[in-house]
Design a protein around this motif. Structure first.
Motif, PDB file in Angstrom:
ATOM      1  N   ILE A   9      -9.009   9.480  -8.787  1.00  0.00           N
ATOM      2  CA  ILE A   9      -9.166   8.100  -8.509  1.00  0.00           C
ATOM      3  C   ILE A   9      -8.569   7.266  -7.845  1.00  0.00           C
ATOM      4  N   GLU A  10      -8.399   6.689  -6.676  1.00  0.00           N
ATOM      5  CA  GLU A  10      -7.249   5.977  -6.166  1.00  0.00           C
ATOM      6  C   GLU A  10      -6.900   4.930  -6.702  1.00  0.00           C
ATOM      7  N   ILE A  11      -5.650   4.805  -7.384  1.00  0.00           N
ATOM      8  CA  ILE A  11      -4.730   3.795  -7.711  1.00  0.00           C
ATOM      9  C   ILE A  11      -4.323   2.758  -6.997  1.00  0.00           C
ATOM     10  N   VAL A  12      -4.674   1.521  -6.668  1.00  0.00           N
ATOM     11  CA  VAL A  12      -3.955   0.460  -5.311  1.00  0.00           C
ATOM     12  C   VAL A  12      -4.050  -0.740  -6.190  1.00  0.00           C
ATOM     13  N   PRO A  13      -1.891  -0.959  -6.195  1.00  0.00           N
ATOM     14  CA  PRO A  13      -1.957  -2.530  -6.840  1.00  0.00           C
ATOM     15  C   PRO A  13      -2.677  -3.716  -5.586  1.00  0.00           C
ATOM     16  N   THR A  14      -2.593  -4.610  -5.956  1.00  0.00           N
ATOM     17  CA  THR A  14      -3.336  -5.860  -5.235  1.00  0.00           C
ATOM     18  C   THR A  14      -2.790  -7.026  -5.413  1.00  0.00           C
ATOM     19  N   THR A  15      -1.451  -7.551  -4.794  1.00  0.00           N
ATOM     20  CA  THR A  15      -0.744  -8.121  -4.975  1.00  0.00           C
ATOM     21  C   THR A  15      -0.560  -9.355  -4.583  1.00  0.00           C
ATOM     22  N   GLY A  16       0.139 -10.325  -4.717  1.00  0.00           N
ATOM     23  CA  GLY A  16       0.258 -11.856  -3.659  1.00  0.00           C
ATOM     24  C   GLY A  16       2.293 -11.228  -3.528  1.00  0.00           C
ATOM     25  N   ARG A  17       2.533 -10.188  -3.829  1.00  0.00           N
ATOM     26  CA  ARG A  17       4.084  -9.353  -3.299  1.00  0.00           C
ATOM     27  C   ARG A  17       4.005  -9.133  -2.545  1.00  0.00           C
ATOM     28  N   PHE A  18       5.280  -9.138  -1.605  1.00  0.00           N
ATOM     29  CA  PHE A  18       5.199  -8.294  -0.297  1.00  0.00           C
ATOM     30  C   PHE A  18       5.456  -7.136  -0.785  1.00  0.00           C
ATOM     31  N   PHE A  19       5.702  -5.798  -0.220  1.00  0.00           N
ATOM     32  CA  PHE A  19       5.443  -4.235  -0.967  1.00  0.00           C
ATOM     33  C   PHE A  19       6.255  -3.960  -1.443  1.00  0.00           C
ATOM     34  N   THR A  20       8.014  -4.198  -0.693  1.00  0.00           N
ATOM     35  CA  THR A  20       9.264  -4.588  -1.096  1.00  0.00           C
ATOM     36  C   THR A  20       9.111  -5.037  -2.115  1.00  0.00           C
ATOM     37  N   GLY A  21       8.498  -5.546  -2.839  1.00  0.00           N
ATOM     38  CA  GLY A  21       9.095  -7.629  -3.420  1.00  0.00           C
ATOM     39  C   GLY A  21       8.353  -6.614  -5.257  1.00  0.00           C
ATOM     40  N   MET A  22       7.390  -5.270  -5.019  1.00  0.00           N
ATOM     41  CA  MET A  22       7.186  -4.587  -5.834  1.00  0.00           C
ATOM     42  C   MET A  22       7.901  -4.592  -7.274  1.00  0.00           C
ATOM     43  N   PRO A  23       7.607  -4.093  -8.557  1.00  0.00           N
ATOM     44  CA  PRO A  23       8.450  -3.716  -9.336  1.00  0.00           C
ATOM     45  C   PRO A  23       8.431  -1.964  -8.751  1.00  0.00           C
ATOM     46  N   GLU A  24      10.086  -1.372  -8.676  1.00  0.00           N
ATOM     47  CA  GLU A  24      10.123   0.453  -8.609  1.00  0.00           C
ATOM     48  C   GLU A  24       9.426   1.258  -8.543  1.00  0.00           C
ATOM     49  N   LEU A  66      -9.743  -5.479   0.381  1.00  0.00           N
ATOM     50  CA  LEU A  66     -10.526  -3.938  -0.595  1.00  0.00           C
ATOM     51  C   LEU A  66     -11.858  -3.511   0.229  1.00  0.00           C
ATOM     52  N   ARG A  67     -12.363  -4.285   0.492  1.00  0.00           N
ATOM     53  CA  ARG A  67     -13.295  -3.604   1.686  1.00  0.00           C
ATOM     54  C   ARG A  67     -12.563  -2.366   3.003  1.00  0.00           C
ATOM     55  N   ALA A  68     -11.882  -3.705   3.311  1.00  0.00           N
ATOM     56  CA  ALA A  68     -11.463  -2.653   4.945  1.00  0.00           C
ATOM     57  C   ALA A  68     -10.948  -1.174   4.425  1.00  0.00           C
ATOM     58  N   LEU A  69     -10.156  -0.713   2.901  1.00  0.00           N
ATOM     59  CA  LEU A  69      -9.954   0.510   2.845  1.00  0.00           C
ATOM     60  C   LEU A  69     -10.389   0.843   2.098  1.00  0.00           C
ATOM     61  N   ALA A  70     -11.855   0.640   1.360  1.00  0.00           N
ATOM     62  CA  ALA A  70     -12.703   1.589   1.262  1.00  0.00           C
ATOM     63  C   ALA A  70     -13.488   2.107   2.063  1.00  0.00           C
ATOM     64  N   SER A  71     -13.684   0.914   2.851  1.00  0.00           N
ATOM     65  CA  SER A  71     -14.310   1.360   4.473  1.00  0.00           C
ATOM     66  C   SER A  71     -13.450   3.037   4.782  1.00  0.00           C
ATOM     67  N   ARG A  72     -12.523   3.125   4.719  1.00  0.00           N
ATOM     68  CA  ARG A  72     -11.181   3.641   5.822  1.00  0.00           C
ATOM     69  C   ARG A  72     -11.418   4.981   5.408  1.00  0.00           C
ATOM     70  N   LEU A  73     -11.535   4.847   3.690  1.00  0.00           N
ATOM     71  CA  LEU A  73     -10.922   5.799   2.544  1.00  0.00           C
ATOM     72  C   LEU A  73     -12.507   6.669   2.628  1.00  0.00           C
ATOM     73  N   GLY A  74     -13.336   5.865   2.794  1.00  0.00           N
ATOM     74  CA  GLY A  74     -15.243   6.707   3.019  1.00  0.00           C
ATOM     75  C   GLY A  74     -15.509   6.414   1.682  1.00  0.00           C
ATOM     76  N   ILE A  75     -15.607   5.167   1.210  1.00  0.00           N
ATOM     77  CA  ILE A  75     -15.676   4.468  -0.619  1.00  0.00           C
ATOM     78  C   ILE A  75     -16.412   3.830  -0.481  1.00  0.00           C
ATOM     79  N   PRO A  76     -17.400   3.985  -0.777  1.00  0.00           N
ATOM     80  CA  PRO A  76     -18.731   2.971  -1.370  1.00  0.00           C
ATOM     81  C   PRO A  76     -18.242   1.410  -2.397  1.00  0.00           C
ATOM     82  N   MET A  77     -17.928   0.547  -2.253  1.00  0.00           N
ATOM     83  CA  MET A  77     -17.759  -0.906  -2.412  1.00  0.00           C
ATOM     84  C   MET A  77     -18.352  -0.447  -4.523  1.00  0.00           C
TER      85      MET A  77
END
Length: 280
Positions: free
Chosen positions: A43-58, A212-223
């Motif tokens: 299963i793909e684990i995808v953090p979805t956050t208001g932060r920018f990437f480098t602002g996420m915890p290490e 999320l729709r854009a990423l799922a489409s790119r990965l070929g994963i139905p919503m």
């Protein structure tokens, strides 16, 4: 809560603050174990956050099974492995400055993200403690922002589009008032919130649902094979888009009402419970 028939989950999109992370902004052993178990299942684990990437915890950024992240409320879909942005949705600089000029009429402070970094008027940063009661958010306003003499002037000089505008109000009453006023004053922008005293403004397609729709489409994963977990108003689009939506026990009442399922509080391994119940 709306009941939902279960579909095998292939992607889990999960908010960070108030969801995967506890109120102390740490990742619990229980949640980490559940993420590892889901990743081991493919299963793909995808953090979805208001932060920018480098602002996420290490600890989150360095998870070995992390391939993608949705950041800045959906303004960026980020390829972690290659360090590239797969999709972006940003506010044109003149429009962002127009919003900031309007905000000057209220008792608040604001900042913004440009080039996946925070920028703030120095005077606002110096009095941030008056508007931000949470010590963790206050720390981020100090560590993940570069102060400038005056933000609007800085943006005009740089000429770059803005990824997100963040507002902090002194009172929840003003926050609630602005959550009603801003969508009417700037209907072409998306106004949400992720915490008390907080308001966030993105481009209309800069939301977690479209990302999320854009990423799922790119990965070929139905919503139908996606699961989203969140707690705040900025998670609404993502929860509505996902095949299975799960609200945290500490979620905003509106989020609980629209979710298919409700899990435990973020301080009681609610993410782990949701993954074990619905994905494993």
């Amino acid at each position: 809560m709306v009941q939902k028939e279960r579909t095998p989950v292939r992607l889990i999109a999960l908010d960070l603050d108030g969801t995967l992370l506890g109120t102390d902004k740490t990742l619990s052993e229980g949640n980490l174990a559940a993420l590892k178990a889901a990743a081991a299942k493919g299963i793909e684990i995808v953090p979805t956050t208001g932060r920018f990437f480098t602002g996420m915890p290490e600890l989150v950024r360095s998870l070995p099974f992390l391939h993608y992240a949705i950041t800045i409320n959906g303004a960026h879909v980020y390829d972690v492995v290659n360090g590239t942005v797969l999709a972006r949705a940003e506010i044109p600089m003149p429009r962002a400055v127009e919003v900031m000029e309007y905000l000057e009429n209220f008792d608040l402070i604001y900042d913004c993200y440009v080039d996946s970094w925070g920028w703030i008027t120095r005077a606002f940063q110096e009095k941030a403690h008056e508007f931000v009661p949470d010590e963790h958010y206050l720390k981020m306003l100090k560590v993940l922002r570069t102060p400038v003499d005056e933000l609007k002037s800085h943006l005009r000089l740089q000429g770059k589009d803005v990824q997100k505008i963040i507002i902090f109000t002194r009172t929840t009453e003003l926050q609630e008032e602005l959550l009603k006023l801003l969508p009417k004053r700037f209907p072409g922008l998306l106004t949400t919130s992720s915490a008390p005293h907080n308001i966030e403004i993105n481009a209309p397609d800069g939301n977690k649902g479209d990302a999320l729709r854009a990423l799922a489409s790119r990965l070929g994963i139905p919503m139908e094979a996606t699961m989203a977990i969140g707690d705040g108003l900025n998670d609404e689009a993502m929860l509505k888009a996902a095949g299975l939506s799960v609200a945290m026990g500490n979620a905003h009442p509106h989020i609980k009402a629209l979710a298919h399922e409700i899990t435990a509080h973020c301080d009681h391994d609610g993410v782990a419970q949701a993954i074990e119940d619905f994905a494993l």
